[in-house]
Enzyme design. Structure first.
Site, PDB file in Angstrom:
ATOM      1  N   THR A 105      -1.372   7.465  -0.348  1.00 29.35           N
ATOM      2  CA  THR A 105      -3.507   7.590  -1.530  1.00 29.35           C
ATOM      3  C   THR A 105      -3.417   5.924  -0.780  1.00 29.35           C
ATOM      4  O   THR A 105      -5.341   5.815  -1.127  1.00 29.35           O
ATOM      5  CB  THR A 105      -2.278   7.050  -2.127  1.00 29.35           C
ATOM      6  N   ASP A 153       0.240  -3.326  12.455  1.00 28.03           N
ATOM      7  CA  ASP A 153       0.988  -3.841  10.833  1.00 28.03           C
ATOM      8  C   ASP A 153       1.178  -5.351  10.810  1.00 28.03           C
ATOM      9  O   ASP A 153       1.982  -5.689  11.033  1.00 28.03           O
ATOM     10  CB  ASP A 153       2.176  -3.311  10.731  1.00 28.03           C
ATOM     11  N   ASP A 198       4.262  -6.848   9.307  1.00 25.55           N
ATOM     12  CA  ASP A 198       5.867  -5.989  10.674  1.00 25.55           C
ATOM     13  C   ASP A 198       5.301  -7.185  11.762  1.00 25.55           C
ATOM     14  O   ASP A 198       6.676  -7.526  12.168  1.00 25.55           O
ATOM     15  CB  ASP A 198       5.867  -4.796  10.657  1.00 25.55           C
ATOM     16  N   ARG A 223       0.324  -1.140  -0.059  1.00 23.86           N
ATOM     17  CA  ARG A 223      -0.106  -0.382   0.142  1.00 23.86           C
ATOM     18  C   ARG A 223       0.367   1.284   0.185  1.00 23.86           C
ATOM     19  O   ARG A 223       1.209   1.519   0.697  1.00 23.86           O
ATOM     20  CB  ARG A 223      -0.311  -0.075   1.535  1.00 23.86           C
TER      21      ARG A 223
HETATM   22  C1  PRP Z   1      -1.385  -4.511   4.243  1.00 22.83           C
HETATM   23  C2  PRP Z   1      -2.247  -6.299   4.380  1.00 22.83           C
HETATM   24  C3  PRP Z   1      -2.552  -6.278   3.107  1.00 22.83           C
HETATM   25  C4  PRP Z   1      -3.026  -5.110   3.214  1.00 22.83           C
HETATM   26  C5  PRP Z   1      -3.925  -4.323   3.276  1.00 22.83           C
HETATM   27  O1  PRP Z   1      -0.041  -4.748   3.381  1.00 22.83           O
HETATM   28  O2  PRP Z   1      -1.252  -6.799   4.499  1.00 22.83           O
HETATM   29  O3  PRP Z   1      -2.443  -6.449   1.380  1.00 22.83           O
HETATM   30  O4  PRP Z   1      -2.045  -3.656   3.963  1.00 22.83           O
HETATM   31  O5  PRP Z   1      -4.437  -2.924   3.481  1.00 22.83           O
HETATM   32  P1  PRP Z   1      -5.925  -2.473   2.580  1.00 22.83           P
HETATM   33  O6  PRP Z   1      -7.299  -3.698   2.000  1.00 22.83           O
HETATM   34  O7  PRP Z   1      -6.135  -1.044   2.735  1.00 22.83           O
HETATM   35  O8  PRP Z   1      -5.302  -2.833   0.584  1.00 22.83           O
HETATM   36  P2  PRP Z   1       0.892  -4.003   3.282  1.00 22.83           P
HETATM   37  O9  PRP Z   1       0.560  -3.035   2.247  1.00 22.83           O
HETATM   38  O10 PRP Z   1       1.301  -3.087   4.925  1.00 22.83           O
HETATM   39  O11 PRP Z   1       2.432  -4.396   2.934  1.00 22.83           O
HETATM   40  P3  PRP Z   1       3.176  -5.839   3.743  1.00 22.83           P
HETATM   41  O12 PRP Z   1       1.924  -6.417   3.922  1.00 22.83           O
HETATM   42  O13 PRP Z   1       4.098  -5.750   2.954  1.00 22.83           O
HETATM   43  O14 PRP Z   1       3.542  -5.121   4.822  1.00 22.83           O
HETATM   44  N1  URA Z   2      -2.492  -3.727   7.138  1.00 22.80           N
HETATM   45  C1  URA Z   2      -2.132  -3.322   7.899  1.00 22.80           C
HETATM   46  O1  URA Z   2      -1.121  -4.907   8.423  1.00 22.80           O
HETATM   47  N2  URA Z   2      -2.631  -3.850   9.374  1.00 22.80           N
HETATM   48  C2  URA Z   2      -3.728  -2.611   9.125  1.00 22.80           C
HETATM   49  O2  URA Z   2      -4.862  -1.911   9.802  1.00 22.80           O
HETATM   50  C3  URA Z   2      -4.291  -2.438   7.649  1.00 22.80           C
HETATM   51  C4  URA Z   2      -3.396  -2.710   6.729  1.00 22.80           C
END
Ligand code: PRP
Ligand code: URA
Length: 213
Positions: A112, A204, A207, A108
């Site tokens: 944005t 997160d 993380d 994400r």
């Molecule tokens: C997080 C999560 C989803 C997304 C959800 O991933 O694991 O993929 O955000 O958010 P959305 O519904 O608003 O799209 P992130 O983009 O943080 O990447 P990561 O898994 O690599 O930490």
């Molecule tokens: N992605 C995450 O990992 N946590 C949230 O709360 C939203 C998006």
């Protein structure tokens, strides 16, 4: 939230118990990872109640021969949305060790909140399988919607989406954008904060699974 025919929110004491521990900021990375796997296994059991391709086999018991239903070989593919979706794969493999795995990499944009694709590798023949798209967090729904659209472009016809925690905004977006996809969430949280994080949520997920913060 409006009711959607294609949305299932689990309301199970065992799942609620595990999610409570998952949310706790004091839960260690090891325990977090184990809980994500266990919750996914419980969800998969329920999620595969319908729509699993089966076939008939003949089984000889010590007493007689009978016809039985078994899940078709290679009928299921798992597609985790990287990174956090990776944490759910083992929970499905516990039940279906032979499920193939495709990967879709999306992150994400922090300003944005729009998903950006950086990787896609899918198993051959995925279009004929029951595809389980997994991501622990369904926040705005942008990542889930994009991953599902990409799979449809590749010809996938039967898709289910599983998230551990869903925000009402994200659940509604996926349910409306993809009415042909069943959406399963273990729990529905209150809302998103100004940074697109789910409240109360768990922070997160990527993380916490991989120790990157
Ligand atoms: C997080 C999560 C989803 C997304 C959800 O991933 O694991 O993929 O955000 O958010 P959305 O519904 O608003 O799209 P992130 O983009 O943080 O990447 P990561 O898994 O690599 O930490
Ligand atoms: N992605 C995450 O990992 N946590 C949230 O709360 C939203 C998006």
């Amino acid at each position: 939230m409006k009711q959607y025919n294609n949305v299932v929110v689990f309301d199970h004491p065992l799942i609620r118990h595990k999610i409570a521990i998952l949310r706790d900021e004091k839960t260690s990375m090891k325990e977090f990872r184990e809980l994500v796997g266990e919750i996914t296994t419980l969800m998969t059991y329920e999620c595969l109640k319908e729509g699993v391709p089966t076939t008939e086999i003949t089984v000889k018991t010590p007493l007689e021969t009978c016809t039985q239903q078994v899940v078709k070989d290679n009928a299921i593919a798992i597609v985790p949305i990287l990174r956090a979706g990776l944490g759910m794969v083992s929970g499905i493999h516990t039940l279906f060790p032979s499920a193939l795995v495709g990967h879709i990499g999306l992150y994400r944009n922090e300003e944005t909140l729009e998903p950006c694709e950086y990787y896609c590798k899918l198993p051959e023949g995925i279009e004929d399988k029951l595809v389980l798209v997994v991501d622990p967090m369904l926040a705005t729904g942008g990542s889930a919607c994009d991953a599902i659209s990409l799979l449809k472009k590749r010809g996938c016809k039967t898709i289910k989406f599983m998230a551990i925690i869903g925000a009402p905004e994200g659940v509604a977006r996926v349910a409306e954008t993809h009415p042909d996809v069943s959406v399963y969430v273990s729990t529905l949280d209150r809302c998103l904060n100004e940074n697109g994080y789910i409240l109360p949520g768990l922070g997160d997920a990527g993380d916490r699974l991989f120790g990157t913060k």
